[in-house]
Design a protein around this motif. Sequence first.
Motif, PDB file in Angstrom:
ATOM      1  N   VAL A 224      12.664 -59.939 -73.171  1.00 22.23           N
ATOM      2  CA  VAL A 224      11.590 -59.066 -72.680  1.00 22.23           C
ATOM      3  C   VAL A 224      11.020 -58.234 -73.819  1.00 22.23           C
ATOM      4  CG1 VAL A 224      11.111 -57.065 -71.225  1.00 22.23           C
ATOM      5  CG2 VAL A 224      12.398 -58.986 -70.302  1.00 22.23           C
ATOM      6  N   ILE A 225      11.903 -57.690 -74.647  1.00 15.91           N
ATOM      7  CA  ILE A 225      11.434 -56.887 -75.777  1.00 15.91           C
ATOM      8  C   ILE A 225      10.620 -57.746 -76.745  1.00 15.91           C
ATOM      9  CG2 ILE A 225      12.204 -55.605 -77.817  1.00 15.91           C
ATOM     10  CD1 ILE A 225      14.527 -54.569 -76.147  1.00 15.91           C
ATOM     11  N   GLY A 226      11.131 -58.925 -77.082  1.00 21.36           N
ATOM     12  CA  GLY A 226      10.409 -59.782 -78.018  1.00 21.36           C
ATOM     13  C   GLY A 226       9.086 -60.269 -77.478  1.00 21.36           C
ATOM     14  N   LEU A 227       9.050 -60.684 -76.202  1.00 17.90           N
ATOM     15  CA  LEU A 227       7.821 -61.209 -75.611  1.00 17.90           C
ATOM     16  C   LEU A 227       6.775 -60.131 -75.376  1.00 17.90           C
ATOM     17  CD1 LEU A 227       9.353 -63.729 -73.044  1.00 17.90           C
ATOM     18  CD2 LEU A 227       8.179 -64.270 -75.175  1.00 17.90           C
ATOM     19  N   LEU A 228       7.167 -58.869 -75.393  1.00 16.61           N
ATOM     20  CA  LEU A 228       6.200 -57.776 -75.264  1.00 16.61           C
ATOM     21  C   LEU A 228       5.780 -57.225 -76.620  1.00 16.61           C
ATOM     22  CD1 LEU A 228       7.577 -55.767 -72.190  1.00 16.61           C
ATOM     23  CD2 LEU A 228       5.552 -57.225 -72.283  1.00 16.61           C
ATOM     24  N   VAL A 229       6.735 -57.090 -77.530  1.00 18.77           N
ATOM     25  CA  VAL A 229       6.420 -56.512 -78.841  1.00 18.77           C
ATOM     26  C   VAL A 229       5.458 -57.403 -79.611  1.00 18.77           C
ATOM     27  CG1 VAL A 229       7.393 -55.933 -81.100  1.00 18.77           C
ATOM     28  CG2 VAL A 229       8.521 -55.161 -79.024  1.00 18.77           C
ATOM     29  N   GLY A 230       5.689 -58.723 -79.608  1.00 21.55           N
ATOM     30  CA  GLY A 230       4.811 -59.627 -80.357  1.00 21.55           C
ATOM     31  C   GLY A 230       3.349 -59.517 -79.944  1.00 21.55           C
ATOM     32  N   PRO A 231       3.008 -59.687 -78.663  1.00 21.52           N
ATOM     33  CA  PRO A 231       1.606 -59.563 -78.249  1.00 21.52           C
ATOM     34  C   PRO A 231       1.028 -58.163 -78.440  1.00 21.52           C
ATOM     35  CG  PRO A 231       2.836 -60.826 -76.628  1.00 21.52           C
ATOM     36  CD  PRO A 231       3.848 -60.265 -77.589  1.00 21.52           C
ATOM     37  N   ILE A 232       1.826 -57.119 -78.176  1.00 22.96           N
ATOM     38  CA  ILE A 232       1.306 -55.755 -78.341  1.00 22.96           C
ATOM     39  C   ILE A 232       0.946 -55.497 -79.802  1.00 22.96           C
ATOM     40  CG2 ILE A 232       1.920 -53.311 -78.257  1.00 22.96           C
ATOM     41  CD1 ILE A 232       3.542 -53.900 -75.749  1.00 22.96           C
ATOM     42  N   ALA A 233       1.826 -55.896 -80.710  1.00 21.47           N
ATOM     43  CA  ALA A 233       1.536 -55.717 -82.138  1.00 21.47           C
ATOM     44  C   ALA A 233       0.317 -56.524 -82.555  1.00 21.47           C
ATOM     45  CB  ALA A 233       2.760 -56.121 -82.967  1.00 21.47           C
ATOM     46  N   ALA A 234       0.153 -57.738 -82.011  1.00 24.68           N
ATOM     47  CA  ALA A 234      -1.013 -58.558 -82.349  1.00 24.68           C
ATOM     48  C   ALA A 234      -2.302 -57.925 -81.830  1.00 24.68           C
ATOM     49  CB  ALA A 234      -0.846 -59.969 -81.776  1.00 24.68           C
ATOM     50  N   ILE A 235      -2.260 -57.341 -80.636  1.00 22.97           N
ATOM     51  CA  ILE A 235      -3.450 -56.674 -80.084  1.00 22.97           C
ATOM     52  C   ILE A 235      -3.844 -55.481 -80.951  1.00 22.97           C
ATOM     53  CG2 ILE A 235      -4.282 -55.313 -78.131  1.00 22.97           C
ATOM     54  CD1 ILE A 235      -2.638 -57.151 -76.316  1.00 22.97           C
ATOM     55  N   ILE A 236      -2.852 -54.685 -81.349  1.00 22.37           N
ATOM     56  CA  ILE A 236      -3.148 -53.539 -82.222  1.00 22.37           C
ATOM     57  C   ILE A 236      -3.738 -54.012 -83.539  1.00 22.37           C
ATOM     58  CG2 ILE A 236      -2.136 -51.595 -83.478  1.00 22.37           C
ATOM     59  CD1 ILE A 236      -0.018 -51.421 -81.279  1.00 22.37           C
ATOM     60  N   ALA A 237      -3.150 -55.060 -84.116  1.00 17.94           N
ATOM     61  CA  ALA A 237      -3.654 -55.583 -85.389  1.00 17.94           C
ATOM     62  C   ALA A 237      -5.078 -56.081 -85.244  1.00 17.94           C
ATOM     63  CB  ALA A 237      -2.738 -56.703 -85.888  1.00 17.94           C
ATOM     64  N   GLY A 238      -5.388 -56.775 -84.136  1.00 14.71           N
ATOM     65  CA  GLY A 238      -6.737 -57.294 -83.939  1.00 14.71           C
ATOM     66  C   GLY A 238      -7.769 -56.191 -83.816  1.00 14.71           C
ATOM     67  N   ILE A 239      -7.468 -55.172 -83.027  1.00 11.90           N
ATOM     68  CA  ILE A 239      -8.426 -54.086 -82.822  1.00 11.90           C
ATOM     69  C   ILE A 239      -8.622 -53.284 -84.098  1.00 11.90           C
ATOM     70  CG2 ILE A 239      -8.840 -51.942 -81.563  1.00 11.90           C
ATOM     71  CD1 ILE A 239      -7.391 -53.192 -79.181  1.00 11.90           C
ATOM     72  N   VAL A 240      -7.528 -52.870 -84.722  1.00 12.99           N
ATOM     73  CA  VAL A 240      -7.630 -52.038 -85.927  1.00 12.99           C
ATOM     74  C   VAL A 240      -8.285 -52.811 -87.066  1.00 12.99           C
ATOM     75  CG1 VAL A 240      -6.319 -50.780 -87.669  1.00 12.99           C
ATOM     76  CG2 VAL A 240      -5.662 -50.629 -85.266  1.00 12.99           C
ATOM     77  N   GLY A 241      -7.871 -54.058 -87.272  1.00 11.44           N
ATOM     78  CA  GLY A 241      -8.446 -54.849 -88.358  1.00 11.44           C
ATOM     79  C   GLY A 241      -9.911 -55.159 -88.143  1.00 11.44           C
ATOM     80  N   ALA A 242     -10.304 -55.447 -86.891  1.00  8.61           N
ATOM     81  CA  ALA A 242     -11.706 -55.749 -86.606  1.00  8.61           C
ATOM     82  C   ALA A 242     -12.582 -54.516 -86.789  1.00  8.61           C
ATOM     83  CB  ALA A 242     -11.844 -56.293 -85.194  1.00  8.61           C
ATOM     84  N   VAL A 243     -12.103 -53.371 -86.350  1.00  3.40           N
ATOM     85  CA  VAL A 243     -12.877 -52.128 -86.511  1.00  3.40           C
ATOM     86  C   VAL A 243     -13.056 -51.800 -87.982  1.00  3.40           C
ATOM     87  CG1 VAL A 243     -12.818 -49.635 -86.130  1.00  3.40           C
ATOM     88  CG2 VAL A 243     -12.265 -51.188 -84.256  1.00  3.40           C
ATOM     89  N   ALA A 244     -11.981 -51.883 -88.760  1.00  3.05           N
ATOM     90  CA  ALA A 244     -12.071 -51.571 -90.188  1.00  3.05           C
ATOM     91  C   ALA A 244     -12.993 -52.539 -90.909  1.00  3.05           C
ATOM     92  CB  ALA A 244     -10.677 -51.596 -90.811  1.00  3.05           C
ATOM     93  N   GLY A 245     -12.875 -53.829 -90.617  1.00  2.00           N
ATOM     94  CA  GLY A 245     -13.694 -54.813 -91.321  1.00  2.00           C
ATOM     95  C   GLY A 245     -15.153 -54.782 -90.931  1.00  2.00           C
ATOM     96  N   TYR A 246     -15.445 -54.478 -89.666  1.00  8.23           N
ATOM     97  CA  TYR A 246     -16.833 -54.510 -89.224  1.00  8.23           C
ATOM     98  C   TYR A 246     -17.576 -53.224 -89.583  1.00  8.23           C
ATOM     99  CZ  TYR A 246     -20.935 -55.091 -86.298  1.00  8.23           C
ATOM    100  OH  TYR A 246     -22.229 -55.203 -85.866  1.00  8.23           O
ATOM    101  N   LEU A 247     -16.937 -52.082 -89.374  1.00  9.38           N
ATOM    102  CA  LEU A 247     -17.630 -50.809 -89.626  1.00  9.38           C
ATOM    103  C   LEU A 247     -17.744 -50.521 -91.120  1.00  9.38           C
ATOM    104  CD1 LEU A 247     -16.129 -48.509 -86.840  1.00  9.38           C
ATOM    105  CD2 LEU A 247     -18.282 -49.780 -86.829  1.00  9.38           C
TER     106      LEU A 247
END
Length: 306
Positions: free
Chosen positions: A105-128
């Motif tokens: 449960v911890i692994g299956l939640l941590v992986g996607p949550i970390a990927a979502i954070i990386a996608g949002i933060v990286g996209a905002v930094a790269g686009y703006l």
Amino acid sequence: MLEEIPVSNNGVPEPEIAQASKPVSRMRLVLSRLRSTPRFWVGVIGLGAVILWAAFGLIPNQWNYTDLDVYSMGSSPNSVHWFGTSDIGEDIYAQTIVGLRKSLVIGLLVGPIAAIIAGIVGAVAGYLGGWWDRTIIWFIDLLLVLPSLFLFILLSPIFKSLSWVALIFLLAGFGWMIMARVIRAQTMSLRERDFIKAARFMGVDTWTIIRRHVLPNVSSLLIIDATLGVGGAILSETTLSFFGFGIQAPDVSLGTLLASGQGAAVTRPWLFIFPAAILVFTVLSASLVGDALRDAVDPTSGVNRD
């Protein structure tokens, strides 16, 4: 009267030529590569078997993980206790399944949550770009140089009084930075594409462009990161629990089982071997799936090992 099919100069019917020259979508190309990758199927079958065993493995077993068999304390594996018992009569089979559930449960939640954070933060930094990009990159670099293990140790007294769910957000909070830099670089390339410029000239707002155009184009990287992050999160949780900074009693995880069984690894090896074997098998299966996905999306990421 039969319809005459036009034939090219080399004798191949023109409809077949048109069908052969039809471009293949990226998704179909990735799926085709995955189907021909043995380690992908090995990983999927192994991970699926682990999940099914964790979900239904207790059904044929008569013991709960909290039960104590005072007549069979410290016994080796037998027909009653399949993985043996602990010094106080706990069924190791039941405890291994419950610990595996918690770690999964911890692994299956941590992986996607970390990927979502990386996608949002990286996209905002790269686009703006501009000061947004400089500030976010400074924050990412700061988190990368901080020793996360020592931070976990310092924060462990706070999290001991909270639910183990807090550990999920703690692990996810320190597992997104590298992928965020990758997404930022991809976004900086995407924002110069014609379809992004066209959307911007049409007056589409920034967040809509990021949501509809940027994130879907980097989704394959995020899927790979989430898959590989599952195995990494399970290992991180196990390590923290092994040293007493993760899951706390009376909860059980693979890390707590390894910690309690390490002292008897020679005299009563079933206390250590079974949780360790399940941990290795689970992490290896998740890693094989993520590795195959990475090579299917980007064949230049490594040599073909199949």
